[in-house]
Scaffold this active site. Structure first.
Site, mmCIF file in Angstrom:
data_model
loop_
_atom_site.group_PDB
_atom_site.id
_atom_site.type_symbol
_atom_site.label_atom_id
_atom_site.label_comp_id
_atom_site.label_asym_id
_atom_site.label_seq_id
_atom_site.Cartn_x
_atom_site.Cartn_y
_atom_site.Cartn_z
ATOM 1 N N HIS A 1 0.849 -0.650 -0.262
ATOM 2 C CA HIS A 1 0.227 0.177 0.356
ATOM 3 C C HIS A 1 0.925 1.236 -0.076
ATOM 4 C CE1 HIS A 1 -3.893 -1.769 0.616
ATOM 5 N NE2 HIS A 1 -2.999 -2.629 1.198
ATOM 6 N N CYS B 1 -0.357 1.590 -5.306
ATOM 7 C CA CYS B 1 -2.004 3.222 -5.462
ATOM 8 C C CYS B 1 -0.244 4.796 -5.541
ATOM 9 C CB CYS B 1 -2.916 3.598 -4.193
ATOM 10 S SG CYS B 1 -3.514 2.196 -4.029
#
Lengths: 626, 387
Positions: free
Chosen positions: B159, B201
């Site tokens: 992440h 991301c």
């Protein structure tokens, strides 16, 4: 809002019982069996080489051979073994023992033993540089760190003694490492630290988390399992990591240590997808020096790699009580390891004398008897070095079909439990309960307990009660913990009365530490026990660790204890700020106002009608209203 | 005159020919020595823990699988997985990690070696591996032993956000730290060329601060975009892979050790129509043209081959020398096994002589107080009465 996340701490107790080594590896030869308790089966006729004290030679080379009882005829012939290899430098043996358990599960135990007749620790000879069957990575570790004995095990799951009996080789959940160093080592702690790092690289495990906070130095337990005269416990180090995960990445390097790898022999059965889909999985490596021959004048190194696995009846058996090698391991055996001097499969048929409990195929007429933990057991033997074991299809698939329902098994003689009592997150009590189920014998038990430093034990509250009476231990060794330095170590020698339950309790308080909210803590402990059994006929145990006498040694581990640690209330800063600001605002604010406020008279402004009237009067030039 | 003209013409033609041949020769030779690396390394990191981040572990393991298949051995791969998914109690098929929802491909395999696992995957350990500043007792399998002729592949997943990547839910690494680590590696000559792939991301933010030469970077999404996961599996209950790595794996399955696919093909993996996010890449720091860089320069391994014309006789076995010492020093005393539970010996065990330590802490403070009070009361000059 109470941030009541408990850093769970698991307290893992290992009750340590070392056994007269699991018969998985060696079958016992009983010489001159004189008892009439047996069903008139002829005795093992041992050759001159078998003497019982011969611990390193494979004694099943002279197995008792019997024709299958279903034939009705009984003949016995001695199976003449190949002559024992004269000064074999190294040899390798492999075996698999399958024991059907009463609950319908099946227990498979692999053992791979490499014997090497050399001395790593001797300086005057040339350094060892030629490795054949013994893995080089381990040999270099032994000579670099002057290790006398090394025992490491990785376990997933917990051994359920009440349902499964005693295991061949016990092990605690997680990773366990204990090492005896040679007496020439000057800095044991430094060697220990480096050794754990090197082993973590070899076995792909997080053994580098072993440091002074979870290492203990037991003073009376964990005696060396190999040869040795002096036992100065300053050279012993013991550590466990109860939360260590075992997965394929630990199995892969373990398999690579075998001479045949996973390409031939029994190791082809080790497929991780099946092995880890089990109730219990444990793999271990044991290295120790043993006697080279009967006279025991020189040492040989023994490396034992063991893998114990219990397949669950319901998850893998799909309800049908039928087991086969293919079902358990998704493979069948096609050949023995060419480098092995013996390669055998044993199936425990003690509970199945007439074939009423389960049916075994392919049938075999080779039998062997062994004494495991004081219990006589009979095994069917399949010798993989002989081509006829594999039959026409060149593949050996053992099939075990249950016919009847097995009754309850006998209660194990020694059993231990551990739990945490108390309420709240500040104090608690650790209870260890040990059951001695023998009807008339009392045993001495050595209990070893290693508690992490953040559970502060109150040793003055330690009580040992048996049969509701106080039972004073004959030996107590207690080393208190030092915060963030070392754990507690408690060792006690307790005499267990027959047919009793002994309870050891000690109160503790939890330390207030800031722990990672997602982590938990485990506390390991261990109990060692020895049972002295004298029976009528002499017993031999050529198995592994321990004695030539008629007693056997059992190690029992308890389950890990889960202990919640208090976590700080993370809403406190908000509360504090609110309260302080309110107090300051109300208290100081009113005081300040009282001191500095002045009052002045203020004319009220006239109402709207009057203002309008005044405005019109001003225009007219007429005097204004009041 | 015509002779001269002819001679000149001939000379011109000859020189043209020579120049032409020379050029051809150098381009061929140039291509042969273009990559300049002699060994390959890979550092594959999964930074997230917990069961619902199964897909990050599956991402890393699929790249591991491709890299192993194309030839890089385990000793040259540093694999860091922050959590154990295969033997997790929630996994309905233990010892497996799947990449496709029909459970077709078990990327965990039977031959995996994880070097850093669980809580060992931290920012500090990752940076230490990259820069080589590890404690001396670290085993070889946990080290990145690259040199100045190594091509390194670094793959990160987890992440992330704009300028950072989260490790283990408790710490983060920023793009500046990463760029500085690569600069350290360059200055210590720890790589020849480096390919950096990140699947998180806003992954493009992680490579925008690089400043060291010979770096090529790929990311699964631009700043401001999220990388999406591919498909869930109802039996396992979580998403199995991320879109970018899924299509990357599909692409790499077509590559074999001798394939000539180059980086431009890699840049085309997972266009926006498939990935929803826009994958990005950065090649300005890289000295060669990406079209001339083979995929196997980073994902495969250079095999060092020495061709010899001599024959070697393998039939005579090596006899190890007899190590047993002469008859002069045979040990006569026989060795014995130790009693496992010598009850009598334990009961009569003498207490160990503990080493004497000077007093510290409270006792030291107490004694200091006593001495101070004593000297204050009596003064130093009175000491002569005592001594």
């Amino acid at each position: 809002m109470a941030a009541h996340r408990c850093g769970l701490s698991l307290v893992c107790i290992l009750i340590f019982s070392s056994l007269a080594h699991p018969s998985s590896c060696d079958t016992l030869e009983k010489a001159n069996d004189n008892t009439a308790t047996k069903r008139s089966i002829s005795e093992v006729n041992t050759d001159g080489s078998v003497a019982g004290e011969d611990m390193n030679e494979r004694q099943w080379q002279s197995t008792d051979v019997e024709v299958n009882r279903s034939d009705g005829t009984k003949t016995s012939e001695t199976f003449t073994p190949a002559p024992a290899p004269a000064p074999a430098r190294d040899q390798f043996q492999e075996e698999l023992v399958i024991r059907p358990l009463h609950s319908g599960d099946i227990y498979a135990s692999f053992q791979f033993r490499t014997l090497w007749d050399t001395d790593f620790l001797q300086e005057r000879q040339k350094k060892v540089s030629h490795y054949r069957l013994f893995p080089k990575s381990l040999g270099q570790v032994l000579s670099k760190f002057s290790v006398r004995e090394l025992h490491i095990s990785f376990t997933q799951g917990f051994w359920r003694t009440m349902q499964w009996g005693q295991p061949f080789i016990p092990s605690p959940p997680g990773a366990e490492l204990w090492v005896w160093f040679h007496h020439t080592v000057s800095d044991v702690d430094g060697n220990w630290k480096e050794l754990t790092n090197v082993l973590s690289g070899i076995f792909c495990a997080s053994l580098n988390f072993i440091d002074m906070t979870n290492t203990v130095q037991p003073s009376a337990s964990f005696k060396p399992l190999g040869l040795g005269n002096a036992t100065d416990h300053r050279f012993l180090r013991y550590a466990t990591l109860p939360r260590e995960i075992v997965c394929t990445e630990n199995l892969t390097p373990w398999k690579k240590l075998l001479p045949c790898g996973s390409k031939a022999g029994l190791a082809v059965l080790m497929k991780s997808e099946k092995l880890f889909h089990s109730s219990f999985h444990s793999q271990a490596v044991h290295i120790r020096p043993i006697c080279q021959d009967e006279q025991c004048t020189s040492k040989a190194w023994e490396l034992r790699q063991t893998l114990n696995v219990v397949f669950d009846h319901y998850t893998s058996g799909q309800g049908k009580k039928e087991w086969s090698l293919f079902k358990m391991f998704s493979r069948t055996l096609t050949e023995a390891c060419p480098l092995a001097s013996s390669s055998k499969v044993y199936v425990d048929i003690t509970d199945n004398p007439e074939g009423e409990l389960f049916e075994l195929s392919p049938a075999t007429h080779l039998l062997s008897r062994a004494v495991v933990l004081g219990d006589r057991r009979t095994y069917s033997v399949y010798d993989l070095t002989r081509a006829e074991t594999f039959g026409q299809l060149r593949s050996f698939n053992l099939l075990l079909r249950w016919k009847g329902d097995s009754g309850d098994m006998l209660r194990p003689l020694l059993h231990a439990e551990r739990y945490v009592a108390g309420f709240g997150l500040q104090t608690g009590e650790i209870h260890t309960v040990i059951y001695n189920n023998h009807p008339y014998r009392a045993f001495p038990v050595l209990l070893m307990d290693s508690v992490p430093w953040y559970l502060q034990l109150y040793v003055h509250t330690l009580t040992v009660t048996s049969k509701s009476r106080d039972n004073k231990p004959s030996y107590i060794h207690y080393q208190p913990a030092k915060d963030r330095h070392r754990p507690h170590l408690l060792e006690m020698l307790i005499q267990l009365p027959p047919h009793s339950m002994t309870e050891v309790t000690v109160q503790f308080e939890r330390a207030l530490i800031l722990k990672d909210l997602t982590s938990s803590a485990l506390v390991p402990s261990m109990v060692a026990m020895s049972t002295n059994f004298t029976q009528d006929q002499p017993l031999f145990s050529s198995f592994v660790p321990v004695k030539e006498e008629s007693s056997y040694f059992v190690r029992v581990y308890t389950e890990p204890l889960l202990v919640n640690l208090p976590t700080p209330d993370f809403s406190m800063p908000y509360n504090v700020i609110c309260l302080t600001c309110t107090v300051v605002a109300v208290g100081y604010g009113s005081f300040y106002n009282l001191l500095t406020r002045t009052f002045q008279v203020d004319e009220p402004s006239p109402p709207l009608a009057k203002r309008l009237a005044n405005f019109i009067r001003r225009i007219r030039g007429v005097p204004l209203l009041a | 005159m015509s002779n001269d003209f002819l001679q000149m013409h001939l000379k011109a033609v000859m020189s043209c020919l020579v120049i032409f041949l020379y050029k051809v020769h150098t381009t061929k030779a140039g291509q042969f020595f273009s990559s300049g690396h002699t060994n390959n390394w890979a550092v594959l990191v999964c930074t997230s823990r917990f069961w619902f981040n199964y897909r990050h572990v599956a991402n890393t393991l699929s790249v591991y699988r491709s890299v192993k298949r194309l030839g890089i051995p385990d000793s040259h791969i540093v694999l860091m997985l922050a959590d154990d998914m295969a033997c997790n109690y929630r996994n309905p098929r233990p010892a497996t990690v799947f990449s496709h929802k029909n459970m077709e491909l078990n990327v965990y395999g039977d031959d995996v070696e994880v070097d850093y696992r669980g809580y060992e995957v931290t920012v500090e350990n990752f940076l230490r591996v990259l820069t080589g500043r590890l404690p001396p007792s670290t085993p070889r399998s946990k080290r990145l032993l690259s040199d100045d002729r190594s091509n390194i592949l670094i793959y990160l997943t987890g992440h992330g956000g704009n300028g950072f990547l989260k490790f283990q839910d408790s710490e983060e690494i920023s793009n500046m730290e990463l760029a500085d680590a690569f600069e350290q590696m360059w200055q210590k000559r720890r790589y020849n060329e480096l390919l950096f792939i990140i699947d998180t991301c806003q992954g493009a933010s992680m490579y925008e601060r690089f400043y060291s030469p010979n770096l090529m970077a790929l990311a699964s999404s631009q700043v401001g975009e999220d990388s999406l996961s591919h498909q869930p599996d109802l039996a396992i209950g979580v998403h199995l892979m991320d879109k970018y790595t899924f299509y990357l794996l599909e692409f790499l399955e077509e590559v074999h050790p001798a394939s000539q696919a180059n980086m431009n093909d890699l840049f085309k993996v997972c266009p926006q129509s498939q990935c929803v996010s826009t994958p990005g890449h950065r090649t300005d720091l890289f000295q060669r043209d990406p079209g001339s860089v083979l995929i196997t320069d980073f994902f495969g391994s250079v095999r060092k081959v020495e061709i010899t014309k001599d024959t070697i006789n393998l039939t005579s076995p090596v006899e190890p020398p007899i190590q047993r010492s002469g008859s002069g020093d045979i040990q006569i005393e026989s060795l014995t096994y130790v009693d496992q539970l010598p009850v009598a010996e334990i009961i009569h065990q003498k207490p160990k002589q503990k080493d004497w330590h000077p007093p510290d802490g409270f006792i030291l403070g107490l004694w200091t107080l006593i001495l101070l009070v004593f000297f204050q009361t009596y003064g130093i000059k009175h000491l002569k009465h005592i001594f």
